[in-house]
Scaffold this active site. Structure first.
Site, PDB file in Angstrom:
ATOM      1  N   ARG A  58       5.384  -6.445   1.072  1.00  0.00           N
ATOM      2  CA  ARG A  58       5.500  -4.997   1.009  1.00  0.00           C
ATOM      3  C   ARG A  58       6.947  -4.507   0.935  1.00  0.00           C
ATOM      4  O   ARG A  58       7.304  -3.723   0.053  1.00  0.00           O
ATOM      5  CB  ARG A  58       4.845  -4.337   2.243  1.00  0.00           C
ATOM      6  CG  ARG A  58       3.355  -4.222   2.181  1.00  0.00           C
ATOM      7  CD  ARG A  58       2.764  -4.370   3.566  1.00  0.00           C
ATOM      8  NE  ARG A  58       2.975  -5.741   3.971  1.00  0.00           N
ATOM      9  CZ  ARG A  58       2.127  -6.730   3.659  1.00  0.00           C
ATOM     10  NH1 ARG A  58       1.022  -6.464   3.053  1.00  0.00           N
ATOM     11  NH2 ARG A  58       2.389  -7.976   4.000  1.00  0.00           N
ATOM     12  N   ARG A 108      16.897  -8.551   4.715  1.00  0.00           N
ATOM     13  CA  ARG A 108      15.924  -9.018   5.719  1.00  0.00           C
ATOM     14  C   ARG A 108      16.392 -10.379   6.217  1.00  0.00           C
ATOM     15  O   ARG A 108      16.672 -11.275   5.421  1.00  0.00           O
ATOM     16  CB  ARG A 108      14.520  -9.144   5.154  1.00  0.00           C
ATOM     17  CG  ARG A 108      13.617  -9.874   6.166  1.00  0.00           C
ATOM     18  CD  ARG A 108      12.172  -9.785   5.877  1.00  0.00           C
ATOM     19  NE  ARG A 108      11.680  -8.429   6.089  1.00  0.00           N
ATOM     20  CZ  ARG A 108      10.385  -8.128   6.070  1.00  0.00           C
ATOM     21  NH1 ARG A 108       9.475  -9.065   5.864  1.00  0.00           N
ATOM     22  NH2 ARG A 108       9.985  -6.899   6.251  1.00  0.00           N
ATOM     23  N   HIS A 136      13.051  -2.513  12.343  1.00  0.00           N
ATOM     24  CA  HIS A 136      12.575  -2.457  10.942  1.00  0.00           C
ATOM     25  C   HIS A 136      12.517  -0.961  10.608  1.00  0.00           C
ATOM     26  O   HIS A 136      11.451  -0.347  10.562  1.00  0.00           O
ATOM     27  CB  HIS A 136      11.197  -3.108  10.860  1.00  0.00           C
ATOM     28  CG  HIS A 136      10.701  -3.400   9.467  1.00  0.00           C
ATOM     29  ND1 HIS A 136      11.290  -2.883   8.324  1.00  0.00           N
ATOM     30  CD2 HIS A 136       9.662  -4.164   9.040  1.00  0.00           C
ATOM     31  CE1 HIS A 136      10.622  -3.311   7.257  1.00  0.00           C
ATOM     32  NE2 HIS A 136       9.649  -4.092   7.667  1.00  0.00           N
TER      33      HIS A 136
END
Ligand code: CP
Length: 310
Positions: A58, A108, A136
């Protein structure tokens, strides 16, 4: 207001006004994805590098779609197929990406704090796409955006976050964002999955799933992160589902019959969430994914507009 930050590292550091500004900017970008030609020229000539050291579906795709809808050029780097495998450090990789004249790095990484480290060593913008157990921020922003779309407000909402709170960067970012915007947040999990002193973040703790659901307007269900369970402390899948799984029967006992069900994905069906609930009309899981595009367009746009960005 005028946006001044070149980076988005976490929601802990944003003011209520800044959070509201990102949400309002996302609201104005949402319409772009409904056009026949889903593009605006806001980031034309800019280059966005997605630098991912952990698996992602995602977040990586959503950042790529968002950047392309803003007309940016996008490069995807997966650590597995890059010079990271030859021992290159995060700082050296970042400096090389800067030398290649990129404008924004979306990072990330499994180490908490890594986006902060990177941002101290490069002048270009850094966006945190998930750092270890820490934050996040764009996931929480899209969760909050979805709540605001559903209820028209965040102030006074009862939001329960259920599941593996201990290992969850999504939980931490949601707690920072929701409490600053005036929501009442409850966390619910077995004791070993509740981190020490989390109540100092302004949340209520319960270990009783029915209690967590009873007063809730929304439940955000977190994935059991079995890959982070180094001490084998987690309950067995079947026990967890029996005690904490979100089932139809449990939802039906809640006071708010329009309680919405959220999940950041990926879902472990039959562990934290019954399949019939994941796919029921109260579930907004795929709407969250769609809203992620607008939220990430807003974040990419704002950091690129900052006077401090290159
Ligand atoms: N919600 C989320 O971060 O999903 P991915 O790991 O697929 O990016």
């Amino acid at each position: 207001m005028k946006w001044t930050r070149k980076d988005l590292l976490g929601l802990e550091y944003l003011s209520k006004e800044e959070l509201e500004f990102i949400l309002a900017t996302a609201d104005s970008f949402k319409e772009v994805s409904t056009r026949e030609i889903k593009k605006v020229p806001a980031l034309r000539g800019k280059t966005v590098v997605n630098l991912f050291y952990e698996p992602s579906t995602r977040t990586r795709v959503s950042f790529e779609v968002a950047a392309k809808r803003l007309s940016a050029d996008v490069i995807n780097i997966a650590a597995e197929t890059s010079s990271v495998k030859k021992g290159e450090t995060l700082i050296d990789t970042g400096k090389n990406i800067q030398a290649l004249k990129a404008d924004i790095i979306v990072l990330r990484n499994s180490f908490s704090g890594s986006p902060f480290l990177l941002s101290r060593h490069v002048d270009i913008s850094v966006i945190n796409a998930g750092d270890g157990w820490h934050e996040h921020p764009t996931q929480a922003l899209l969760d909050i955006f979805t709540l605001k779309e559903k209820f028209g407000r965040i102030e006074g909402l009862n939001v329960s976050i259920v599941g593996d709170i201990a290992h969850s960067r999504v939980a931490r970012s949601n707690i920072w964002g929701l409490t600053k915007l005036g929501a009442k947040v409850t966390v619910c999990a077995p004791p070993m999955l509740i981190p020490y002193a989390i109540e100092e973040m302004g949340v209520r703790i319960t270990h009783d799933i029915d209690e967590a659901l009873y007063e809730a307007d929304a439940v955000n269900v977190l994935r059991m992160q079995f890959e982070r369970d180094q001490q084998n402390a987690f309950p067995e899948h079947i026990d967890y589902f029996r005690q904490y799984g979100i089932t139809r029967e449990r939802l039906d006992k809640a006071k708010n019959k329009n309680l919405i069900v959220m999940h950041p994905g990926p879902i472990n069906r039959g562990i934290e969430l019954a399949s019939e609930v994941a796919d029921c009309p109260q579930s907004v899981i795929l709407e969250q994914v769609t809203n992620g595009i607008a939220v990430r367009m807003a974040v990419l746009f704002l950091v690129s507009q900052s006077e401090n960005s290159q």
